[in-house]
Structure formats: C-alpha cells, structure tokens
Scaffold this active site. Sequence first.
Site, PDB file in Angstrom:
ATOM      1  N   LYS B  96      -8.886  76.570 -10.106  1.00 55.26           N
ATOM      2  CA  LYS B  96      -8.869  77.647  -9.282  1.00 55.26           C
ATOM      3  C   LYS B  96      -8.385  78.970 -10.045  1.00 55.26           C
ATOM      4  O   LYS B  96      -8.439  79.926  -9.599  1.00 55.26           O
ATOM      5  CB  LYS B  96      -8.231  77.447  -8.043  1.00 55.26           C
ATOM      6  N   GLU B 118      -7.506  83.492   0.904  1.00 52.81           N
ATOM      7  CA  GLU B 118      -7.626  82.178   1.862  1.00 52.81           C
ATOM      8  C   GLU B 118      -7.459  80.840   1.208  1.00 52.81           C
ATOM      9  O   GLU B 118      -7.718  80.911  -0.042  1.00 52.81           O
ATOM     10  CB  GLU B 118      -8.855  82.264   2.576  1.00 52.81           C
ATOM     11  N   SER B 385     -11.871  68.576 -11.497  1.00 55.39           N
ATOM     12  CA  SER B 385     -11.469  69.990 -10.847  1.00 55.39           C
ATOM     13  C   SER B 385      -9.975  70.061 -10.645  1.00 55.39           C
ATOM     14  O   SER B 385      -9.457  71.164 -10.809  1.00 55.39           O
ATOM     15  CB  SER B 385     -12.062  70.172  -9.680  1.00 55.39           C
TER      16      SER B 385
HETATM   17  C1  LIG Z   1      -9.195  70.208  -6.948  1.00 53.35           C
HETATM   18  C2  LIG Z   1     -10.363  71.014  -6.229  1.00 53.35           C
HETATM   19  N1  LIG Z   1     -11.466  70.990  -6.416  1.00 53.35           N
HETATM   20  C3  LIG Z   1     -12.374  71.292  -5.764  1.00 53.35           C
HETATM   21  C4  LIG Z   1     -12.137  72.181  -4.813  1.00 53.35           C
HETATM   22  C5  LIG Z   1     -13.382  72.650  -3.923  1.00 53.35           C
HETATM   23  O1  LIG Z   1     -13.559  74.070  -4.205  1.00 53.35           O
HETATM   24  P1  LIG Z   1     -14.971  74.662  -4.901  1.00 53.35           P
HETATM   25  O2  LIG Z   1     -16.104  73.716  -4.431  1.00 53.35           O
HETATM   26  O3  LIG Z   1     -15.029  76.029  -4.781  1.00 53.35           O
HETATM   27  O4  LIG Z   1     -14.859  74.286  -6.485  1.00 53.35           O
HETATM   28  C6  LIG Z   1     -10.711  72.546  -4.314  1.00 53.35           C
HETATM   29  C7  LIG Z   1     -10.603  73.346  -3.314  1.00 53.35           C
HETATM   30  O5  LIG Z   1      -9.485  73.514  -2.664  1.00 53.35           O
HETATM   31  C8  LIG Z   1      -9.891  71.928  -5.284  1.00 53.35           C
HETATM   32  O6  LIG Z   1      -8.416  72.007  -4.897  1.00 53.35           O
END
Ligand SMILES: Cc1ncc(COP(=O)(O)O)c(C=O)c1O
Lengths: 266, 403
Positions: B96, B118, B385
Amino acid sequence: MGRIKDSFERAKNQESKTLITYYVAGDNNLNFSKKVFLKLLSYADIIEIGVPFSDPMAEGSVIQRSHERALSSDITFKKILSLVNKLRVHNQDKPIVLMGYMNNFLSQGESLFKKIKNAGVDGLIIVDLPYEESEFFYNKLKDIDLDLIRLISPTTPKKTIEKIVKFSSGFLYYVSFRGVTGAKLSNFKEVQDNVKYIKSKTKLPVVVGFGIKEGEIAQKMSKISDGVVIGSRLIDIVQQNNFRLNDSLKFLEKSLKKFRRDVRKK
Amino acid sequence: MTNKTNNYNYPDKNGRFGSFGGRYVSETLISALEELESLYKKIKNDKKFQEELTNDLQTFVGRPSPLYFAKRWTDKLNGAKVFLKREDLNHTGAHKINNTVGQVLLAKKMGKKRIIAETGAGQHGVATAAVCARHGIECIIFMGSEDIERQAQNVYRMKLMGAEVCPVSSGTSTLKDAMNEAMRDWVSYIDDTHYIIGSVAGPHPYPMIVRDFNSIVGTELKKQSKILFGKYPDKIVACVGGGSNAMGIFYPFIKDKEVDLIGVEAAGSGLSSGKHAAPLSDGSPGVLHGMKTYLMQNSDGQILGTHSVSAGLDYPGVGPEHSFLKDMGRVHYEAATDKEALKAFHDLSRVEGIMPALETSHALAWVSKNAKKLKKSDIVVVNLSGRGDKDMQSVAKADGINF
Ligand SMILES: Cc1ncc(COP(=O)(O)O)c(C=O)c1O
C-alpha cells in the site's frame, strides 16, 4: 414535458416560487411514506421521491438513515413504481420526480424508461450521472416526454455549466454548498452569483437545494432563484415525532404551510 | 484478445477500461478529479518528480523488494517452483505504501493541506498516516467500526503517527462504508483536501494513478526474473480486494502473453454460500464508488454485505481494470475460502518463517491447490502483498485461542 413546466407556470401565476419536497420511498415503511407523500402533494409544487440506495454517497446522516430504514422495510424499485401509481390516482397534476443513484436505475435495464413512464413519473435526478452518459439519458427520456434534471454545484466550472444545461430539461438543481445533504449553508453570495450565471445560460428554471432547513433561508433562496428544495428538514420532523403517523403529518403540514408562505413573493 | 493486448492502452480519455471505470460521482467532485488528472498527466513524466519519488521508494519504503525462492514450500508442494515478491518487507508492511508515497507528492503539488483516506485492514491507513507524518500534513482516516475492532493494532499505529481515525458505523460498518464516508468528507472540504484512495478503485483517475504507482512491483519483477531465470515467470498470482497489488504486479506483463496472470478473490465461506467477497467470480456489472465494475449486488442494484476472514478483501466491488481484464480473458480470476487461506497462512509461517497477511494468504492458497498440477520447471511468482503481524488476533481467534 407537461407537468413540470406547468408547475413552474402555475407558481408564477400565483406570485410564488416553486416549493419542492424530498422524502424517501419506504421510510419508515411503504404505507407510511405513501401517507407522507399524499400530504406533500397537497402543499408542494413538485415532489421528489428518493429511491433508497445501500450506498448513498451524497447524503448526510439524516437521509442516510432514512435510506437504511427504507431498505430494511424491504422497499424495491417495483414497489416504488406502484407507489407512484397510487399517488397518481389521488393527484394527476403535480410532477413526481425520482431522485436516486445510478446503480438502482441501471439495474432496471432498458425497461426502466417504459416502467417509469407508465407509473406516472415526470423526470429523473441521477446524483452520480456522468457527462458522457447524460446525453443518452436525456434522449431516452425526451423520447417519452420525461425530463432529465441535472445538478450543478459551486465547484462546477463555467464552461461545464454550458455543457450541463445542454442535456437538461425540466429544471436545474443548484447544490447550494460543498457538502452532503443536510449540512449548513455557508455562502449566500456565492449561491446568488452562481444562480444568476446559470440563468444567463439557460431558459430552464433554476432551483436551490441542500441545506435549506429554516423558513428564513427558504425565503432568501427563493428570492434569487425559481424555487427551493426541502429534504432533510422533513425527515427530521418525522423522526422527531418518532414515526407516529398522525403527529408526523400534523407537524409536516405546519412546516409546509410555513415554507409555502416563505417562498411567496413579497 | 491478441489484438487488444498488443494495443493495450487504458484507460481511454474518458477514464474507461472498455465499458468499465468512468466517473460516477456528485457534480461537486468532478472539478477536483479533473484537477488531479491534469496535474498527474503533467508531472508523471517530469524528471524531478520521478527523482523525488524514486528517492522516497528507496530510502523511505526500502525498495526494491527482493524476489525470494520459497524452497522448502516448493519441496512440500512438489510441483512448480514458487517465488515470492516480498512486498511484506516494505516499510509499514504492505504494498500500500507504494501508492501513498506517490499520492502525497501529488497532494503537495496541488497545495492541499489535509489528506483523507479510507481503510479496511488498516494497511492503507497506516501507509497514509506514515507519509503524512513524514511530510507534516494533517491526516484523517475513515474506518468501519467493525474493522476498527478486527484491526485494533493498526488503529493504534495510525494514531501513533498522528492520524485521526474516524469510526464509520453506517451501512455494514466496513470498507465500503468507510469509502462512502471519505467521499462525503471530500465533498465537504474539497478545496483544501486530497483524498488518497487505497486501491485501483473509485472514479477516474484513481484506478490509473494507483495502478501506476504500484506497478513498480511488476517493473522490478521483470528485471529480477530476467536476471534470475533468464525469462519471465510462467505464472504470476496475486490476491484481489480492490485489486491494487494485483494490478501493480500484472500491469507491466499485460502485453507479455506467455505469462499467465491469476487473481484470487475471497470466497469467504464458499462461493455457493453467498457469504464471500468475490464480485468477479460471482457478481455482475454495476456502479459503486464512482466506477462501473463487477459488484456483489441484488437484482435491484442494492450492494450486498460481504464476508471474508481478511478485512482487506472484504469489499463488494473491484477495480474496473480487473473487470475489463476478466471479460477480455487476459487475467484469470479464481477464489479461495477463509479455510484455505488460513491453512496457507500456517503453512508458509511454518515452512518458510514468513507470516503473510491474510489477504495475501488467498493467493498462496491458490498456489497450494494448483502447484502440483504444474510442471516442475514452471516458475510461479506470488505477490506477497503484506505481512501478517496485523492479523495475529484474527488468526488466533480462528484457531480458538484467546490472548
Ligand atoms: C496486505 C494486503 N494485501 C492485499 C490487500 C487488498 O487490497 P488490493 O486488492 O488493493 O491489493 C490489502 C488491503 O488492505 C492488504 O493489506
């Protein structure tokens, strides 16, 4: 384009500005809202019926809660149309406008237009309608003699105002401030200047809405425009009466009578 | 598909990805969106801006993130070779921050004094709070009251970095309602406020801007895989909530058709249970939060409540570009249940010593299920992620443990 145009004419002939009310279909249930709309029909010039949405992005807390109550009373688009149908039995002259969000209208597909026409609706206000799609909706509604009412806000650039009025009919709805419904009006001079500018670009009537809660403000706003929209205030009244039908109707009537006087030309 | 991917150049001038995307918002917001779009176009290729961004990505975020070979997990799965793109090692613990370091620079260029955002899992909120602290800008985070409870530690982290956290208790009290509330705030303070949307969602130009800032992940992976494998990966897997980590790693590979792209949504208690957060797998096109995209909704266009064990995937919509890529067939979208994700969480923790975020665990679950079906020579890269520290409470609860 009959009823909306006529209603502005009629108000003019009575030396008054147009009084428009907003209330949400199905708050706090279908039958309750029907009684409220019948009351509104006897005092207002145009009534807006709010189509409840699960995610009403442009609303302040009063109208948000109203949408939530309506949805938990299981309101559907079909029930809203049959509500309009029933209101039309009682009143054939006053315009009824549906105000809501794109997704609820889209969910009806192409049959939306025929359905609202048959129910006796006179126009649509779609809060989140983008420019690129306004021409499509404008033409679709025009084909069946209905109006597309567009919103203009304090942040709308002058150039854009000209684009918006091109695909608008019925009237234009000027949002009086930067904010959500129910907040407080702050800059009267700005409203005055912008309404004047819009009126220089269109023959359509221009009404002012958002934040009109007191008679005093309604009076001020109606002096510089063609009419005012009262929304959150009406829902407040019903809430304050704990949704007791008779009390709600009594206090609504009192308030509407006062707003009626306030929008009369002096 | 071939032609379309060769000339892939979206969004178009109206902010559309085919029929998806667009700008479905109140009139008051239009001028702010136009201002943001035109500024972004102007400085996107500006050398000074890029230098500033690169410097922040290196020294504040800690980029580039490593590409890690999960050897013991690969052995255990007994199929394709699995590599992890370590976004969990970024400052604040997730991808993020790639977006927030970029957007805060845009906000400063526009002279905005106040930033709002948000958040669901709290990762975007933390990433926003961090950049605001670093630049000395007022920061307000909207968060569903249910999520505030599930992600209490992240709430405290935001506060420690000086952000104000506003609980949102309308609607379902989760991410979608936090986004509604942020939009309402933005309309009210439009002149001095910038809204940093946390995923590739919302009205144009957000899906484009957030994708671009996150595509550093895919761009790095291209270089790293050329060096490490002498070719691009065979498959890239990412979880999809709003879709920013997935878009970030997919986007640079869209024209490289030999690379399979797989997005994994949250199947919650199972797709057939209706209790999930998988609009691409089990939804239909509609309009929410300013965009046309696949949504979980009923036949009247009311948005349905969602369920996922991970707060960051608990969202009834998805970025419009994913809807487009799905219909076009360039990306395959699948879904993993709460149970499968929790199992993957435990597996990776035990076998690799890496605790993934519950969101990420959904992508890992897909690999667990499918690695064996692939050739041993196949290379699969998972976008790791985020890290799982924030999820200790949820995982313990699922395991029946009380701290
Ligand atoms: C570690 C992590 N991965 C994935 C997501 C999902 O968001 P996005 O689909 O935008 O990557 C989040 C959302 O809070 C997250 O914290």
